[in-house]
Design a protein around this motif. Structure first.
Motif, PDB file in Angstrom:
ATOM      1  N   ILE A 256      10.146   9.677 -12.558  1.00 31.83           N
ATOM      2  CA  ILE A 256      10.250   8.296 -12.076  1.00 31.83           C
ATOM      3  C   ILE A 256       8.894   7.595 -12.079  1.00 31.83           C
ATOM      4  CG2 ILE A 256      12.327   8.666 -10.710  1.00 31.83           C
ATOM      5  CD1 ILE A 256      10.507   8.721  -8.212  1.00 31.83           C
ATOM      6  N   TRP A 257       7.814   8.325 -11.941  1.00 27.19           N
ATOM      7  CA  TRP A 257       6.494   7.685 -11.897  1.00 27.19           C
ATOM      8  C   TRP A 257       6.054   7.191 -13.252  1.00 27.19           C
ATOM      9  CZ3 TRP A 257       6.185   6.447  -7.301  1.00 27.19           C
ATOM     10  CH2 TRP A 257       6.509   7.307  -6.262  1.00 27.19           C
ATOM     11  N   CYS A 258       6.547   7.789 -14.293  1.00 24.07           N
ATOM     12  CA  CYS A 258       6.106   7.403 -15.638  1.00 24.07           C
ATOM     13  C   CYS A 258       7.053   6.416 -16.307  1.00 24.07           C
ATOM     14  CB  CYS A 258       5.965   8.640 -16.506  1.00 24.07           C
ATOM     15  SG  CYS A 258       4.734   9.768 -15.848  1.00 24.07           S
ATOM     16  N   ARG A 259       8.314   6.507 -16.003  1.00 17.69           N
ATOM     17  CA  ARG A 259       9.287   5.661 -16.689  1.00 17.69           C
ATOM     18  C   ARG A 259      10.076   4.771 -15.738  1.00 17.69           C
ATOM     19  NH1 ARG A 259       7.271   6.624 -21.433  1.00 17.69           N
ATOM     20  NH2 ARG A 259       7.646   8.664 -22.312  1.00 17.69           N
TER      21      ARG A 259
ATOM     22  N   GLU B 295       0.849  -1.193   0.000  1.00 17.64           N
ATOM     23  CA  GLU B 295       0.000   0.000   0.000  1.00 17.64           C
ATOM     24  C   GLU B 295       0.882   1.239   0.000  1.00 17.64           C
ATOM     25  OE1 GLU B 295      -3.086   2.273   3.032  1.00 17.64           O
ATOM     26  OE2 GLU B 295      -2.770   0.131   3.291  1.00 17.64           O
ATOM     27  N   ILE B 296       0.443   2.262  -0.721  1.00 14.73           N
ATOM     28  CA  ILE B 296       1.107   3.556  -0.700  1.00 14.73           C
ATOM     29  C   ILE B 296       0.034   4.626  -0.837  1.00 14.73           C
ATOM     30  CG2 ILE B 296       1.553   3.586  -3.188  1.00 14.73           C
ATOM     31  CD1 ILE B 296       4.262   4.996  -2.513  1.00 14.73           C
ATOM     32  N   ASP B 297       0.195   5.719  -0.101  1.00 16.84           N
ATOM     33  CA  ASP B 297      -0.763   6.819  -0.214  1.00 16.84           C
ATOM     34  C   ASP B 297      -0.044   8.060  -0.736  1.00 16.84           C
ATOM     35  OD1 ASP B 297       0.602   7.872   1.981  1.00 16.84           O
ATOM     36  OD2 ASP B 297      -1.123   7.807   3.333  1.00 16.84           O
ATOM     37  N   LEU B 298      -0.756   9.179  -0.771  1.00 18.67           N
ATOM     38  CA  LEU B 298      -0.183  10.425  -1.280  1.00 18.67           C
ATOM     39  C   LEU B 298       1.076  10.820  -0.523  1.00 18.67           C
ATOM     40  CD1 LEU B 298      -0.247  12.913  -3.095  1.00 18.67           C
ATOM     41  CD2 LEU B 298      -1.860  13.943  -1.487  1.00 18.67           C
ATOM     42  N   CYS B 299       1.105  10.614   0.789  1.00 13.32           N
ATOM     43  CA  CYS B 299       2.291  10.957   1.585  1.00 13.32           C
ATOM     44  C   CYS B 299       3.497  10.129   1.150  1.00 13.32           C
ATOM     45  CB  CYS B 299       2.022  10.756   3.067  1.00 13.32           C
ATOM     46  SG  CYS B 299       0.815  11.912   3.731  1.00 13.32           S
TER      47      CYS B 299
ATOM     48  N   ILE C 189       8.720   9.931  -1.858  1.00 18.34           N
ATOM     49  CA  ILE C 189       9.592   9.404  -2.910  1.00 18.34           C
ATOM     50  C   ILE C 189       9.930  10.506  -3.915  1.00 18.34           C
ATOM     51  CG2 ILE C 189       9.740   7.778  -4.832  1.00 18.34           C
ATOM     52  CD1 ILE C 189       8.194   5.782  -3.014  1.00 18.34           C
ATOM     53  N   CYS C 190       8.966  11.339  -4.264  1.00 19.40           N
ATOM     54  CA  CYS C 190       9.243  12.490  -5.149  1.00 19.40           C
ATOM     55  C   CYS C 190      10.296  13.400  -4.525  1.00 19.40           C
ATOM     56  CB  CYS C 190       7.977  13.301  -5.408  1.00 19.40           C
ATOM     57  SG  CYS C 190       6.893  12.636  -6.656  1.00 19.40           S
ATOM     58  N   SER C 191      10.137  13.686  -3.258  1.00 21.31           N
ATOM     59  CA  SER C 191      11.072  14.558  -2.560  1.00 21.31           C
ATOM     60  C   SER C 191      12.470  13.939  -2.505  1.00 21.31           C
ATOM     61  CB  SER C 191      10.558  14.835  -1.147  1.00 21.31           C
ATOM     62  OG  SER C 191      11.463  15.648  -0.441  1.00 21.31           O
ATOM     63  N   ALA C 192      12.556  12.648  -2.259  1.00 21.66           N
ATOM     64  CA  ALA C 192      13.849  11.962  -2.222  1.00 21.66           C
ATOM     65  C   ALA C 192      14.514  12.013  -3.588  1.00 21.66           C
ATOM     66  CB  ALA C 192      13.669  10.518  -1.761  1.00 21.66           C
TER      67      ALA C 192
ATOM     68  N   THR D 220      15.741  15.611  -4.111  1.00 25.04           N
ATOM     69  CA  THR D 220      16.908  15.858  -3.264  1.00 25.04           C
ATOM     70  C   THR D 220      18.150  15.197  -3.849  1.00 25.04           C
ATOM     71  OG1 THR D 220      15.529  16.062  -1.293  1.00 25.04           O
ATOM     72  CG2 THR D 220      17.861  15.560  -0.936  1.00 25.04           C
ATOM     73  N   ALA D 221      18.009  13.953  -4.281  1.00 24.62           N
ATOM     74  CA  ALA D 221      19.140  13.233  -4.876  1.00 24.62           C
ATOM     75  C   ALA D 221      19.626  13.941  -6.135  1.00 24.62           C
ATOM     76  CB  ALA D 221      18.745  11.792  -5.183  1.00 24.62           C
ATOM     77  N   LEU D 222      18.705  14.306  -7.013  1.00 23.07           N
ATOM     78  CA  LEU D 222      19.100  14.938  -8.263  1.00 23.07           C
ATOM     79  C   LEU D 222      19.738  16.306  -8.048  1.00 23.07           C
ATOM     80  CD1 LEU D 222      16.077  13.830 -10.438  1.00 23.07           C
ATOM     81  CD2 LEU D 222      18.415  12.968 -10.542  1.00 23.07           C
ATOM     82  N   CYS D 223      19.249  17.049  -7.069  1.00 19.88           N
ATOM     83  CA  CYS D 223      19.858  18.348  -6.743  1.00 19.88           C
ATOM     84  C   CYS D 223      21.280  18.184  -6.225  1.00 19.88           C
ATOM     85  CB  CYS D 223      19.016  19.094  -5.715  1.00 19.88           C
ATOM     86  SG  CYS D 223      17.503  19.801  -6.402  1.00 19.88           S
ATOM     87  N   ALA D 224      21.574  17.041  -5.653  1.00 16.46           N
ATOM     88  CA  ALA D 224      22.914  16.750  -5.142  1.00 16.46           C
ATOM     89  C   ALA D 224      23.789  16.058  -6.189  1.00 16.46           C
ATOM     90  CB  ALA D 224      22.812  15.883  -3.887  1.00 16.46           C
TER      91      ALA D 224
END
Length: 118
Positions: A112-115, A55-59, A64-67, A70-74
């Motif tokens: 990441i959600w699409c590909r 199960e996964i919700d909006l949070c 995962i989007c935020s991670a 953050t990774a890409l900005c670094a």
């Protein structure tokens, strides 16, 4: 549904494989966020294996989007390892995210959600 489980392994190439299972939801994201905050600086590449998520919700999606951001900005890479499980695909679809090919928040790279990769 079981609570969130998290494990990880480091490769010699600077890659971390993070495996999550159970539920990534409003009541479990704090622990996963703390884990990512601690581990992300040590890796050049983050691969997320979410195959065991039930199960996964909006949070969870937002974390995962935020991670990823953050990774890409670094200057690091962030991607799913293997496929995206059905529960994630269902949540993505219900949120209307499935139609995005690029992420406007990450210099228009592949979402990441699409590909599954960026």
């Amino acid at each position: 549904m079981s609570d969130l489980t998290v494990s990880h392994t480091f490769g010699n190439d600077g890659q971390i494989l993070v495996t999550i299972g159970g539920r990534l939801a409003i009541d479990t994201v704090a622990g996963f966020r703390a884990f990512l905050t601690e581990q992300l600086p040590q890796a050049a590449t983050v691969k997320l294996d979410a195959a065991s998520l039930e199960e996964i919700d909006l949070c969870g999606i937002q974390l995962i989007c935020s991670a990823c951001h953050t990774a890409l900005c670094a200057g690091k890479m962030f991607a799913f390892s293997g496929g995206i499980p059905a529960c994630v695909q269902t949540t993505i679809s219900s949120l209307g995210l499935q139609g995005y090919d690029v992420c406007k928040y990450n210099s228009d790279i592949t979402c990441i959600w699409c590909r599954g990769v960026n």
